[in-house]
Structures are given as C-alpha cells and as structure tokens.
Design a protein around this motif. Structure first.
Motif, PDB file in Angstrom:
ATOM      1  N   ALA A   5      -7.569  98.553  72.226  1.00 39.03           N
ATOM      2  CA  ALA A   5      -6.644  97.439  72.060  1.00 39.03           C
ATOM      3  C   ALA A   5      -5.206  97.941  72.160  1.00 39.03           C
ATOM      4  O   ALA A   5      -4.915  99.100  71.864  1.00 39.03           O
ATOM      5  CB  ALA A   5      -6.865  96.766  70.710  1.00 39.03           C
ATOM      6  N   ASP A   9      -2.530  92.644  72.914  1.00 33.73           N
ATOM      7  CA  ASP A   9      -3.796  91.957  72.645  1.00 33.73           C
ATOM      8  C   ASP A   9      -3.781  91.214  71.307  1.00 33.73           C
ATOM      9  O   ASP A   9      -4.604  90.328  71.081  1.00 33.73           O
ATOM     10  CB  ASP A   9      -4.969  92.956  72.602  1.00 33.73           C
ATOM     11  CG  ASP A   9      -5.216  93.634  73.931  1.00 33.73           C
ATOM     12  OD1 ASP A   9      -5.156  92.956  74.970  1.00 33.73           O
ATOM     13  OD2 ASP A   9      -5.486  94.859  73.905  1.00 33.73           O
ATOM     14  N   VAL A  44     -11.284  96.227  72.406  1.00 30.45           N
ATOM     15  CA  VAL A  44     -11.425  94.841  72.837  1.00 30.45           C
ATOM     16  C   VAL A  44     -12.315  94.792  74.069  1.00 30.45           C
ATOM     17  O   VAL A  44     -12.407  95.750  74.829  1.00 30.45           O
ATOM     18  CB  VAL A  44     -10.061  94.183  73.152  1.00 30.45           C
ATOM     19  CG1 VAL A  44      -9.243  93.995  71.892  1.00 30.45           C
ATOM     20  CG2 VAL A  44      -9.282  94.971  74.193  1.00 30.45           C
ATOM     21  N   VAL A  46     -12.459  92.532  77.337  1.00 29.92           N
ATOM     22  CA  VAL A  46     -11.589  91.591  78.026  1.00 29.92           C
ATOM     23  C   VAL A  46     -12.174  91.151  79.360  1.00 29.92           C
ATOM     24  O   VAL A  46     -12.882  91.896  80.028  1.00 29.92           O
ATOM     25  CB  VAL A  46     -10.172  92.165  78.256  1.00 29.92           C
ATOM     26  CG1 VAL A  46      -9.467  92.414  76.955  1.00 29.92           C
ATOM     27  CG2 VAL A  46     -10.223  93.442  79.070  1.00 29.92           C
ATOM     28  N   ASP A  49      -9.103  87.078  79.261  1.00 36.32           N
ATOM     29  CA  ASP A  49      -8.452  87.182  77.966  1.00 36.32           C
ATOM     30  C   ASP A  49      -9.376  88.001  77.065  1.00 36.32           C
ATOM     31  O   ASP A  49     -10.457  88.432  77.485  1.00 36.32           O
ATOM     32  CB  ASP A  49      -8.235  85.776  77.378  1.00 36.32           C
ATOM     33  CG  ASP A  49      -7.184  85.757  76.274  1.00 36.32           C
ATOM     34  OD1 ASP A  49      -6.579  86.804  75.980  1.00 36.32           O
ATOM     35  OD2 ASP A  49      -6.982  84.680  75.694  1.00 36.32           O
ATOM     36  N   VAL A  50      -8.987  88.207  75.824  1.00 37.83           N
ATOM     37  CA  VAL A  50      -9.828  88.928  74.875  1.00 37.83           C
ATOM     38  C   VAL A  50     -11.030  88.053  74.542  1.00 37.83           C
ATOM     39  O   VAL A  50     -10.886  86.936  74.067  1.00 37.83           O
ATOM     40  CB  VAL A  50      -9.045  89.285  73.599  1.00 37.83           C
ATOM     41  CG1 VAL A  50      -9.967  89.899  72.562  1.00 37.83           C
ATOM     42  CG2 VAL A  50      -7.901  90.237  73.924  1.00 37.83           C
ATOM     43  N   TYR A  53     -13.692  91.747  69.977  1.00 37.70           N
ATOM     44  CA  TYR A  53     -12.987  92.920  69.480  1.00 37.70           C
ATOM     45  C   TYR A  53     -13.804  93.555  68.374  1.00 37.70           C
ATOM     46  O   TYR A  53     -14.680  92.918  67.779  1.00 37.70           O
ATOM     47  CB  TYR A  53     -11.589  92.553  68.970  1.00 37.70           C
ATOM     48  CG  TYR A  53     -11.647  91.580  67.837  1.00 37.70           C
ATOM     49  CD1 TYR A  53     -11.576  92.007  66.517  1.00 37.70           C
ATOM     50  CD2 TYR A  53     -11.833  90.221  68.072  1.00 37.70           C
ATOM     51  CE1 TYR A  53     -11.675  91.105  65.472  1.00 37.70           C
ATOM     52  CE2 TYR A  53     -11.926  89.318  67.039  1.00 37.70           C
ATOM     53  CZ  TYR A  53     -11.853  89.768  65.743  1.00 37.70           C
ATOM     54  OH  TYR A  53     -11.969  88.883  64.705  1.00 37.70           O
TER      55      TYR A  53
END
Length: 159
Positions: A5, A9, A44, A46, A49-50, A53
């Motif tokens: 990350a 993020d 994360v 991805v 987008d994320v 996590y």
C-alpha cells in the motif's frame, strides 16, 4: 494485483473500511499509522481501485494479522486468500501468525481454518459491542530469501 500500500491508497481503503466495519472502522489517521508504523506490512489488491487490503504487525516471533478487508463484489474470488498468503510469505523473522475474529463470524473462522489456523482461545467481550473473539494461530513457513510479489512494489516500513 497485490502490492504494498501507499499513502495514495488510504482514502480508498478508508472508504472500504467504513463500508466493512462500520463503527469499528479505522479512520485515515489509524490507517496512516498502520502504513508508516514499524513492523507493519500493509498490502492492497488493486484493479481499477482498491478491491481489498490486509495489514499485519510483527512483534518478536509473532505476526499479528490486524485486518483483511475485501469489497463485497470481490468476495469468494480468492482475493482474501491471495492477501493472506502474501502476508504469510513475509513473516519478518516470526514463526507464527495469530489473529482474533468475531466468534459469531462462522465464514471467517472457516476461511482461516482452511488455511491451517487452529483455535487456541477465546477473548471474552473483546469487541466494542461486547461480543467474543476467537483467537486463531498458524505456524509460518521458514522465511524465504526469494522476494514475493509485493517486494518489488513501492517501499513501505516493514520489518
């Protein structure tokens, strides 16, 4: 794609945290502390987008799994498994991983049991709402000198 990350993020993770954990969600300051703190590993998954996590913290010979959060649209697709395997592959000298999960969360407990965790105890009234936590533990493989997928990603404080 799983990677370490970065600060960029955090807003996406914070939004996902709020969706998944409601009043127990970590805010931006707590997430930044996890990102920057010593002994932490914050990864994360991805796409655009994320999507998910995970955060762990190493203390001596134990990795404490702090969080795994997966967006509802990406559940049951192996995302949590990938994140867990990433954290387990980088034990930073620890020989076991431990975590607490709501004793009422049967699906999460089943997930961890499938990945080799065993129940080692209960923490009574552990959560803010007074509910119990089940404590789980797993022995970690010997640390490899081969870097994993997140090792070549942007750096973060990790032991």
């Amino acid at each position: 794609m799983i990677r370490l990350a970065t600060a960029t993020d955090l807003p996406s993770v914070a939004a996902l945290e709020a969706e998944l954990f409601g009043p127990d969600a970590w805010d931006l300051a707590a997430l930044r502390s996890e990102l920057e703190g010593p002994g932490r590993r914050f990864v994360v998954d991805v796409g655009d987008d994320v999507r998910a996590y995970a955060v762990s913290r190493v203390a001596g010979d134990v990795v404490d799994l702090q969080r795994i959060g997966v967006a509802p649209a990406h559940r049951r697709a192996g995302v949590a498994t990938g994140l867990l395997e990433e954290l387990m592959a980088h034990p930073a000298g620890a020989d076991r991983m431990m975590l607490e999960v709501s004793a009422a969360n049967d699906s999460a407990i089943a997930f961890y049991l499938r990945h080799g965790f065993t129940r080692i105890g209960t923490r009574r009234r552990y959560y803010r709402d007074g509910s119990d936590a089940t404590v789980l533990s797993v022995e970690l493989p010997a640390q490899s000198s081969t870097p994993g997928p997140a090792a070549s990603s942007p750096s973060q404080s990790c032991s």
